[in-house]
Design a protein around this motif. Structure first.
Motif, PDB file in Angstrom:
ATOM      1  N   PHE A 153       0.775  -1.036  -0.453  1.00 21.43           N
ATOM      2  CA  PHE A 153      -0.194  -0.196   0.071  1.00 21.43           C
ATOM      3  C   PHE A 153       0.987   1.525   0.720  1.00 21.43           C
ATOM      4  N   GLU A 154       1.801   0.977   0.770  1.00 16.14           N
ATOM      5  CA  GLU A 154       3.081   1.976   0.927  1.00 16.14           C
ATOM      6  C   GLU A 154       3.706   2.625  -0.811  1.00 16.14           C
ATOM      7  N   GLU A 155       4.002   1.610  -0.934  1.00  8.59           N
ATOM      8  CA  GLU A 155       4.727   1.782  -2.109  1.00  8.59           C
ATOM      9  C   GLU A 155       3.728   1.681  -3.454  1.00  8.59           C
ATOM     10  N   ALA A 156       2.457   1.610  -3.537  1.00 11.97           N
ATOM     11  CA  ALA A 156       1.938   1.834  -4.386  1.00 11.97           C
ATOM     12  C   ALA A 156       1.468   3.687  -4.112  1.00 11.97           C
ATOM     13  N   VAL A 172      -3.204  -2.990  -5.106  1.00 11.81           N
ATOM     14  CA  VAL A 172      -3.675  -3.342  -3.929  1.00 11.81           C
ATOM     15  C   VAL A 172      -5.134  -3.327  -3.035  1.00 11.81           C
ATOM     16  N   ILE A 173      -5.836  -2.453  -4.192  1.00 13.83           N
ATOM     17  CA  ILE A 173      -7.096  -2.444  -3.154  1.00 13.83           C
ATOM     18  C   ILE A 173      -7.672  -3.608  -3.511  1.00 13.83           C
ATOM     19  N   SER A 197       1.152  11.833   4.652  1.00 12.91           N
ATOM     20  CA  SER A 197       1.145  12.998   4.025  1.00 12.91           C
ATOM     21  C   SER A 197      -0.230  13.074   3.645  1.00 12.91           C
ATOM     22  N   THR A 198      -1.168  13.926   2.990  1.00 12.84           N
ATOM     23  CA  THR A 198      -2.242  14.421   2.140  1.00 12.84           C
ATOM     24  C   THR A 198      -2.421  13.093   0.979  1.00 12.84           C
ATOM     25  N   ALA A 203      -4.623   8.588  -0.217  1.00 15.55           N
ATOM     26  CA  ALA A 203      -5.391   6.688  -0.566  1.00 15.55           C
ATOM     27  C   ALA A 203      -5.385   6.045  -0.014  1.00 15.55           C
ATOM     28  N   VAL A 204      -5.942   6.596   1.687  1.00 16.38           N
ATOM     29  CA  VAL A 204      -6.686   5.713   2.638  1.00 16.38           C
ATOM     30  C   VAL A 204      -8.589   5.995   1.792  1.00 16.38           C
TER      31      VAL A 204
END
Length: 351
Positions: A153-156, A172-173, A197-198, A203-204
């Protein structure tokens, strides 16, 4: 002698034409140019400055792979390229790929830098290989393992932030949804939301999708714990999520959770923001008002210590007015307006 003169003239024409496809139109990449040539002092005429050292490479071979480097060396005549945000090992692998025509040696640790370089320098075939590598990592996740999914998720999110690239997030989703792990993942990921970060918060919200109540549930749980031990407050990440989440969906799908959230938010000092947030949660409310909601006779207006409040407004109209009016400058004035309206309506009902 004549052959040498002709060869020299041909070479000069090619150099003047730059290092693009004009130099060798039949060359297609990826191609194996010979990895053994990489350390040759004769061929390595381009210096790549990395974060910790330098990597030497052939400008011709890199130019065949990258139109960006082709422009730098063939048009701008650069003999060195600053790649200071990337580590030496990652740059070395990037160069190896250009020489060998493969992505052999790509690892989880080097993926981020190599993937970004492939996009920045427009090495399209290597970008495709990185895409395949990432999808392979996603496919390899068979169980709901938070650490593995968090890495993906963080790479994406990183690509989404730096390259505005959403394809990796979509992959990932899809994996998180396949594992039915969305609520649990968001609960864990948002425990330290202030570090995000924003772009990561965006992404969240993309991950949550229509199930925005998952985000609200995680935030409400955190506010519950926070307000037990400290003065009511909200950090930038929590505020950003609430400002950008579709609270209307939450209100419709889980009204109890929605009410619980605002029970906490009502304790915040910035009541005007809370009222504006509440207003956004109702689709039937118009976003702006050019004129006051009602015009009444002066006898129907109640003066108080700060401003005049129209007591004929209903509760929704009152919230709209408090959120929008330029007559209210702080939370005390907002509270005074609400209290004045409430006391008047209570006395009217009693009468």
């Amino acid at each position: 002698r004549n052959l040498n003169v002709c060869s020299k003239q041909w070479y000069q024409r090619r150099v003047r034409g730059g290092l693009s496809g004009k130099m060798a139109p039949n060359v297609t990449v990826p191609m194996n140019f010979g990895i053994e040539m990489l350390d040759s002092p004769t061929h390595s005429n381009l210096t790549l400055n990395t974060s910790v050292g330098v990597v030497k490479a052939s400008s011709v071979i890199l130019s065949f792979n990258s139109p960006v480097i082709s422009h730098m060396t063939g048009t701008l005549h650069m003999t060195s390229v600053d790649m200071l945000e990337f580590g030496e090992q990652a740059v070395r692998l990037f160069v190896d790929a250009a020489y060998s025509g493969t992505s052999n040696g790509l690892t989880k640790e080097l993926f981020r830098d190599v993937n970004k370089m492939s996009h920045v320098f427009e090495v399209n075939w290597l970008s495709s290989k990185c895409n395949e590598f990432f999808k392979g990592m996603c496919t390899a996740v068979k169980t709901a393992n938070y650490d593995e999914l968090c890495y993906l998720f963080e790479e994406a999110s990183y690509l989404f932030k730096h390259l505005k690239f959403t394809e990796y997030l979509e992959v990932v989703i899809g994996k998180v949804e396949q594992l039915t792990y969305k609520q649990q993942f968001l609960d864990q990921y948002l425990k330290d939301a202030e570090r995000l970060s924003t772009f990561e918060l965006d992404a969240v919200l993309l991950l949550a999708g229509e199930e925005v109540s998952f985000v609200i549930k995680a935030l409400t749980r955190q506010l519950t714990l926070k307000f037990k031990t400290q003065e009511p407050s909200i950090n930038h990440a929590e505020k950003y999520l609430l400002d950008n989440a579709n609270l209307f969906i939450c209100k419709q799908s889980n009204s109890l959770l929605f009410d619980q959230l605002f029970n906490f938010l009502e304790q915040l000092p910035d009541l005007k923001w809370v009222l504006a947030l509440y207003r956004k949660s109702d689709q039937n409310i118009q976003p702006t008002f050019a004129q006051p909601s009602k015009v009444t006779d002066e006898c129907n207006v109640i003066p108080n210590m700060y401003m005049e409040v129209n007591h004929e407004m209903d509760k929704r109209e009152l919230f709209e007015w408090v959120a929008k009016t330029d007559k209210i400058h702080n939370s005390l004035m907002a509270l005074e307006a609400l209290e004045t309206w409430y006391l008047y309506n209570k006395s009217v009902q009693s009468y």
